[in-house]
Design an enzyme around this catalytic site. Structure first.
Site, short mmCIF file in Angstrom:
data_model
loop_
_atom_site.label_atom_id
_atom_site.label_comp_id
_atom_site.label_asym_id
_atom_site.label_seq_id
_atom_site.Cartn_x
_atom_site.Cartn_y
_atom_site.Cartn_z
N TYR A 1 11.31 32.37 16.61
CA TYR A 1 11.14 31.73 18.01
C TYR A 1 10.31 32.80 18.87
CZ TYR A 1 13.48 27.61 16.78
OH TYR A 1 13.49 26.27 16.31
N ARG B 1 6.88 31.83 18.30
CA ARG B 1 6.46 30.72 18.95
C ARG B 1 6.47 30.82 20.47
NH1 ARG B 1 8.81 25.30 17.77
NH2 ARG B 1 6.78 24.59 18.00
N GLN C 1 9.04 15.94 24.44
CA GLN C 1 9.80 16.42 23.24
C GLN C 1 9.49 17.78 23.03
OE1 GLN C 1 9.49 13.59 19.59
NE2 GLN C 1 8.48 12.24 21.08
N ASN C 2 8.45 18.24 23.78
CA ASN C 2 7.94 19.81 23.41
C ASN C 2 8.56 20.72 24.23
OD1 ASN C 2 5.90 18.29 22.08
ND2 ASN C 2 4.47 18.03 23.97
N ASP D 1 7.48 23.76 25.33
CA ASP D 1 6.55 24.58 25.95
C ASP D 1 6.76 24.22 27.49
OD1 ASP D 1 4.38 22.59 26.63
OD2 ASP D 1 4.39 22.45 24.41
N HIS E 1 14.17 18.55 24.04
CA HIS E 1 14.72 19.24 22.93
C HIS E 1 14.64 20.91 23.48
CE1 HIS E 1 12.93 15.91 20.27
NE2 HIS E 1 13.87 15.75 20.28
N GLY F 1 0.48 11.39 22.07
CA GLY F 1 0.67 12.37 20.94
C GLY F 1 2.09 12.59 20.24
N THR F 2 2.76 11.42 20.08
CA THR F 2 3.83 11.37 19.23
C THR F 2 3.69 10.77 17.94
OG1 THR F 2 6.10 11.23 19.26
CG2 THR F 2 4.97 9.75 20.80
N SER F 3 4.31 11.00 16.90
CA SER F 3 4.23 10.09 15.61
C SER F 3 5.29 8.87 15.82
CB SER F 3 4.59 10.79 14.42
OG SER F 3 5.77 11.32 14.49
#
Length: 244
Positions: A58, A61, A92-93, A95, A110, A176-178
């Site tokens: 991490y 990251r 969901q990011n 950053d 998250h 930008g999400t699946s």
């Protein structure tokens, strides 16, 4: 106009928007996750088994996030908020690119990579303006600090709050999400039936469920295009000229 009377744009963002700023997703074939199985660095079991490896991962990251810069999609959403539209972002990011672009209403589903939290009391969080977390760094209760991220197998503590935000949407914009990560993907079910839903993603035609409008463009292209229309028209709508 009172804020409660303004149209409410709720934006659900995923890894695709950050990838355009150079932050790799865990599904990418290259990047930080390639040499680190999820089970080894992103689960409670990994933390108990080898906390030093988890912290090193991490830290890497975190360095990547600090080097990244907001892209055109982040900036367009922040600009829309500054122009007076009510914009809430559920990301969901982990950053901070939305905040650095200027967005003020951001819920991190998250967690946040630039924060540390207690390993015994999740209410104890600490900003990490520089550096990372080392073994021996402890919270006010004397417990080891860990990354403030939700690992696989852990509950998502802010999910109920995210559901409440989505339930107030006049338009839900998904970027930008699946739509494959649960429970985040289920947030679409919380939107009002009358609220349009738009997915902006290069693979939108394959990813969008029935009833969702598809805009098959990268975030940095599709989101600014929508924002320009909304600013020009003064209302939330999806012009057919943008759709494939």
């Amino acid at each position: 106009m009172a804020e409660a009377d303004r149209p409410h744009l709720v934006v659900l963002t995923g890894a695709g928007i950050s990838a355009e700023s150079g932050i790799q997703t865990f599904r990418a074939a290259d990047g930080l996750w390639a040499d680190h199985p999820i089970e080894a660095v992103a689960t409670p079991e990994a933390w108990h088994r080898d906390p030093e490896r988890v912290l090193r991962f991490y830290d890497a990251r975190r360095d990547q996030v600090r080097r990244a810069r907001p892209n055109a999609a982040h900036k367009a959403l922040a600009r829309l908020e500054k122009r007076g539209l009510r914009v809430s972002i559920v990301t969901q990011n982990i950053d901070d690119l939305h905040e650095r672009a200027g967005s003020r209403r951001v819920l991190h589903l998250h967690g946040e990579i630039l924060k540390a939290r207690s390993s015994v009391d999740p209410r104890l969080c600490y900003q990490l303006p520089r550096g990372g977390i080392r073994l021996g760094d402890v919270c006010d209760k004397g417990s080891q600090l860990r990354p403030d991220v939700v690992w696989f197998g852990e509950a998502v503590p802010r999910y109920a709050e995210a559901c409440e935000i989505v339930a107030e949407a006049d338009l839900l914009l998904v970027v930008g999400t699946s739509l494959a990560v649960m429970p985040a993907a289920a947030l679409l079910d919380q939107a009002p039936l009358e609220a349009p839903c738009v997915l902006v993603d290069p693979e939108a035609h394959d990813l969008a469920p029935p009833g969702v409008t598809r805009l098959a463009r990268p975030a940095g292209e599709g989101v600014p295009a929508l924002v320009r229309h909304w600013q020009r028209e003064g209302r939330l709508w999806v012009p057919e000229t943008l759709l494939d």
